[in-house]
Design a protein around this motif. Structure first.
Motif, PDB file in Angstrom:
ATOM      1  N   GLU A 155       0.835  -1.199   0.000  1.00 14.92           N
ATOM      2  CA  GLU A 155       0.000   0.000   0.000  1.00 14.92           C
ATOM      3  C   GLU A 155       0.872   1.253   0.000  1.00 14.92           C
ATOM      4  O   GLU A 155       1.962   1.256   0.585  1.00 14.92           O
ATOM      5  CB  GLU A 155      -0.901   0.014   1.238  1.00 14.92           C
ATOM      6  N   PRO A 156       0.428   2.336  -0.633  1.00 10.89           N
ATOM      7  CA  PRO A 156       1.192   3.590  -0.581  1.00 10.89           C
ATOM      8  C   PRO A 156       1.381   4.042   0.872  1.00 10.89           C
ATOM      9  O   PRO A 156       0.449   3.956   1.676  1.00 10.89           O
ATOM     10  CB  PRO A 156       0.305   4.576  -1.353  1.00 10.89           C
ATOM     11  N   GLY A 157       2.573   4.487   1.198  1.00 14.54           N
ATOM     12  CA  GLY A 157       2.843   4.973   2.547  1.00 14.54           C
ATOM     13  C   GLY A 157       3.055   3.882   3.572  1.00 14.54           C
ATOM     14  O   GLY A 157       2.990   4.137   4.777  1.00 14.54           O
ATOM     15  N   ALA A 158       3.357   2.653   3.121  1.00 13.08           N
ATOM     16  CA  ALA A 158       3.488   1.528   4.060  1.00 13.08           C
ATOM     17  C   ALA A 158       4.606   1.762   5.074  1.00 13.08           C
ATOM     18  O   ALA A 158       4.449   1.460   6.269  1.00 13.08           O
ATOM     19  CB  ALA A 158       3.729   0.236   3.288  1.00 13.08           C
ATOM     20  N   CYS A 159       5.749   2.274   4.623  1.00 11.94           N
ATOM     21  CA  CYS A 159       6.857   2.496   5.550  1.00 11.94           C
ATOM     22  C   CYS A 159       6.535   3.601   6.552  1.00 11.94           C
ATOM     23  O   CYS A 159       6.914   3.516   7.727  1.00 11.94           O
ATOM     24  CB  CYS A 159       8.137   2.825   4.781  1.00 11.94           C
ATOM     25  N   ARG A 160       5.850   4.640   6.099  1.00 15.14           N
ATOM     26  CA  ARG A 160       5.461   5.711   7.018  1.00 15.14           C
ATOM     27  C   ARG A 160       4.465   5.202   8.054  1.00 15.14           C
ATOM     28  O   ARG A 160       4.551   5.545   9.241  1.00 15.14           O
ATOM     29  CB  ARG A 160       4.878   6.887   6.242  1.00 15.14           C
ATOM     30  N   ALA A 161       3.540   4.366   7.619  1.00 13.46           N
ATOM     31  CA  ALA A 161       2.568   3.794   8.555  1.00 13.46           C
ATOM     32  C   ALA A 161       3.265   2.878   9.558  1.00 13.46           C
ATOM     33  O   ALA A 161       2.880   2.823  10.732  1.00 13.46           O
ATOM     34  CB  ALA A 161       1.499   3.026   7.780  1.00 13.46           C
ATOM     35  N   TYR A 162       4.287   2.174   9.099  1.00 15.58           N
ATOM     36  CA  TYR A 162       5.045   1.284   9.970  1.00 15.58           C
ATOM     37  C   TYR A 162       5.734   2.085  11.071  1.00 15.58           C
ATOM     38  O   TYR A 162       5.704   1.715  12.253  1.00 15.58           O
ATOM     39  CB  TYR A 162       6.082   0.545   9.117  1.00 15.58           C
ATOM     40  N   ALA A 163       6.347   3.205  10.696  1.00  8.66           N
ATOM     41  CA  ALA A 163       6.991   4.074  11.676  1.00  8.66           C
ATOM     42  C   ALA A 163       5.966   4.702  12.605  1.00  8.66           C
ATOM     43  O   ALA A 163       6.184   4.803  13.822  1.00  8.66           O
ATOM     44  CB  ALA A 163       7.793   5.159  10.958  1.00  8.66           C
ATOM     45  N   ALA A 164       4.827   5.103  12.060  1.00 12.21           N
ATOM     46  CA  ALA A 164       3.791   5.745  12.875  1.00 12.21           C
ATOM     47  C   ALA A 164       3.243   4.781  13.919  1.00 12.21           C
ATOM     48  O   ALA A 164       2.943   5.193  15.058  1.00 12.21           O
ATOM     49  CB  ALA A 164       2.668   6.254  11.983  1.00 12.21           C
ATOM     50  N   ARG A 165       3.096   3.528  13.567  1.00 12.45           N
ATOM     51  CA  ARG A 165       2.621   2.529  14.530  1.00 12.45           C
ATOM     52  C   ARG A 165       3.559   2.438  15.713  1.00 12.45           C
ATOM     53  O   ARG A 165       3.132   2.450  16.874  1.00 12.45           O
ATOM     54  CB  ARG A 165       2.501   1.164  13.848  1.00 12.45           C
ATOM     55  N   SER A 166       4.857   2.348  15.421  1.00 13.07           N
ATOM     56  CA  SER A 166       5.849   2.256  16.488  1.00 13.07           C
ATOM     57  C   SER A 166       5.881   3.536  17.320  1.00 13.07           C
ATOM     58  O   SER A 166       5.957   3.486  18.555  1.00 13.07           O
ATOM     59  CB  SER A 166       7.238   2.000  15.901  1.00 13.07           C
ATOM     60  N   GLN A 167       5.812   4.688  16.651  1.00 16.87           N
ATOM     61  CA  GLN A 167       5.861   5.963  17.366  1.00 16.87           C
ATOM     62  C   GLN A 167       4.684   6.086  18.332  1.00 16.87           C
ATOM     63  O   GLN A 167       4.835   6.571  19.460  1.00 16.87           O
ATOM     64  CB  GLN A 167       5.848   7.109  16.361  1.00 16.87           C
ATOM     65  N   LYS A 168       3.512   5.626  17.916  1.00 13.44           N
ATOM     66  CA  LYS A 168       2.331   5.661  18.783  1.00 13.44           C
ATOM     67  C   LYS A 168       2.525   4.751  19.992  1.00 13.44           C
ATOM     68  O   LYS A 168       2.245   5.146  21.133  1.00 13.44           O
ATOM     69  CB  LYS A 168       1.094   5.239  17.992  1.00 13.44           C
ATOM     70  N   LEU A 169       3.019   3.535  19.742  1.00 14.84           N
ATOM     71  CA  LEU A 169       3.226   2.583  20.835  1.00 14.84           C
ATOM     72  C   LEU A 169       4.270   3.089  21.823  1.00 14.84           C
ATOM     73  O   LEU A 169       4.107   2.973  23.044  1.00 14.84           O
ATOM     74  CB  LEU A 169       3.651   1.222  20.277  1.00 14.84           C
TER      75      LEU A 169
END
Length: 284
Positions: free
Chosen positions: A256-270
Motif C-alpha cells: 500500500e502507498p505509505g506503508a513504511c510511514r505507517a510502519y513508523a507511525a505505529r511504532s511511534q504511537k506505541l
C-alpha cells in the motif's frame, strides 16, 4: 505442499544432534514458524519464511541473497523453500541480518555453514551475532537466553551499498528495538516497472519486565527510535516487508502507498503510549 506440514514435520529436516539447529523452547515458536509456501514478492524477490517470521530471498542473476534466518530449527525449512523455487542454496552468497535477536538471527549460523554464505550486519548487530546473546543495553536483556553464535560477520555501515549481480542492496540503520538493528532496501524491475522493496527491522518498543524507557540510561534507545522514524518516513518504499509480518499489516507484505510511514507511525504511537504510562506511574 509445505503449507500443509505440521511444525513437527517442518523440523524433521534438522539432523539429529545438530547443535546449530537444535530447537529453542520458545512459547510462540509454533505461531512464528507456521509453514507457508515460498511466494514471489515482485520480479526476482521471494518470501521463503513463515507465518510469523519473514525471510526473503533475492535472485541477483549472479548469486542469491538471503535476509534473516528465523529460529535455529527453521534453517532446514528455509533451505527447503529455496529449493522449491528451483535454486541451489549453495548459490547464496550473502545472508543479511536485521537484528541480533534469536527469533531473526537464531538460524544464521546453520544457514551460513550449510551455504557457505557471508553473514552481513551492522557493527552492533555483528557483536550480538558473534556473542549469540542480547546486548547489555537491549530492552529485552532480562529475558536472557542465547542462540548459536555466528563465527564470521561482515560489518556494513548505515547507507552502505552491497552489490551483487544486477542488484544493489542498501543498509539503513534503524536502531531502537535493538541498537544494532538494520533495515535493507533494493530495487526490483519488470520491464520499465521498478519497485523499491524494503525489509524493515522490527520497530516494536517492547521490553522485558522492569525495563523503563524513561530511565536516563534508556535515552539512546529512545533517540534511536526517533532516528529510525525519520529514516523510515524518508525512505523510498513501494513494498514493505517487516521482520514480523503482522507489524506491517495483514498479509505477508504491504504494497500500500505509505506503508513504511505507517510502519513508523505505529511504532511511534506505541512508544509514546509506553513513555506516557511510565511517567504516569512515576508520579503515583
Amino acid at each position: 505442499m509445505i503449507a500443509t506440514l505440521t511444525l513437527a514435520a517442518l523440523l524433521a529436516g534438522a539432523p539429529a544432534g545438530d547443535s546449530l539447529t537444535r530447537p529453542m523452547a520458545v512459547d510462540r515458536a509454533g505461531e512464528w514458524l507456521a509453514p507457508l509456501p515460498p511466494e514471489v514478492i515482485f520480479r526476482r524477490s521471494y518470501l521463503v519464511g513463515f507465518g510469523g517470521l519473514s525471510v526473503v530471498l533475492i535472485d541477483t542473476g549472479e548469486g542469491l541473497v538471503l535476509i534473516d534466518g528465523a529460529l535455529p530449527q527453521a534453517a532446514p525449512a528455509i533451505l527447503a523453500n529455496v529449493r522449491k523455487l528451483g535454486f541451489d542454496p549453495k548459490d547464496i552468497k550473502f545472508i543479511l541480518s536485521t537484528e541480533p535477536h534469536f527469533d531473526h538471527a537464531g538460524g544464521l549460523a546453520a544457514l551460513a555453514r550449510d551455504t557457505g554464505a557471508t553473514v552481513v550486519a551492522s557493527a552492533r548487530g555483528a557483536e550480538g551475532l558473534k556473542a549469540g546473546a542480547l546486548a547489555k543495553d537491549d530492552p529485552q536483556r532480562a529475558y536472557g537466553g542465547s542462540w548459536p553464535r555466528v563465527a564470521k560477520v561482515r560489518v556494513v555501515k548505515d547507507g552502505e551499498v552491497l552489490r551483487l549481480g544486477r542488484t544493489a542492496i542498501t543498509a539503513h540503520a534503524t536502531p531502537g528495538h535493538t541498537m544494532g538493528s538494520m533495515s535493507w532496501s533494493w530495487q526490483a524491475c519488470e520491464g520499465r516497472t521498478c519497485k523499491t522493496i524494503v525489509f524493515a527491522s522490527s520497530l516494536n518498543p517492547v521490553s522485558a519486565e522492569g525495563y523503563k524507557y524513561t530511565a536516563p540510561a534508556s535515552a539512546p534507545i529512545v533517540q534511536g527510535f526517533a532516528a529510525s522514524y525519520r529514516r523510515m518516513n524518508a525512505m523510498p518504499c513501494d513494498i514493505l516487508i517487516s521482520a514480523h509480518p503482522d507489524n506491517a499489516g495483514p498479509g505477508r507484505y504491504n504494497a500500500e502507498p505509505g506503508a513504511c510511514r505507517a510502519y513508523a507511525a505505529r511504532s511511534q504511537k506505541l512508544l509514546g503510549e509506553r513513555l506516557a504510562q511510565e511517567r504516569k506511574e512515576s508520579t503515583k
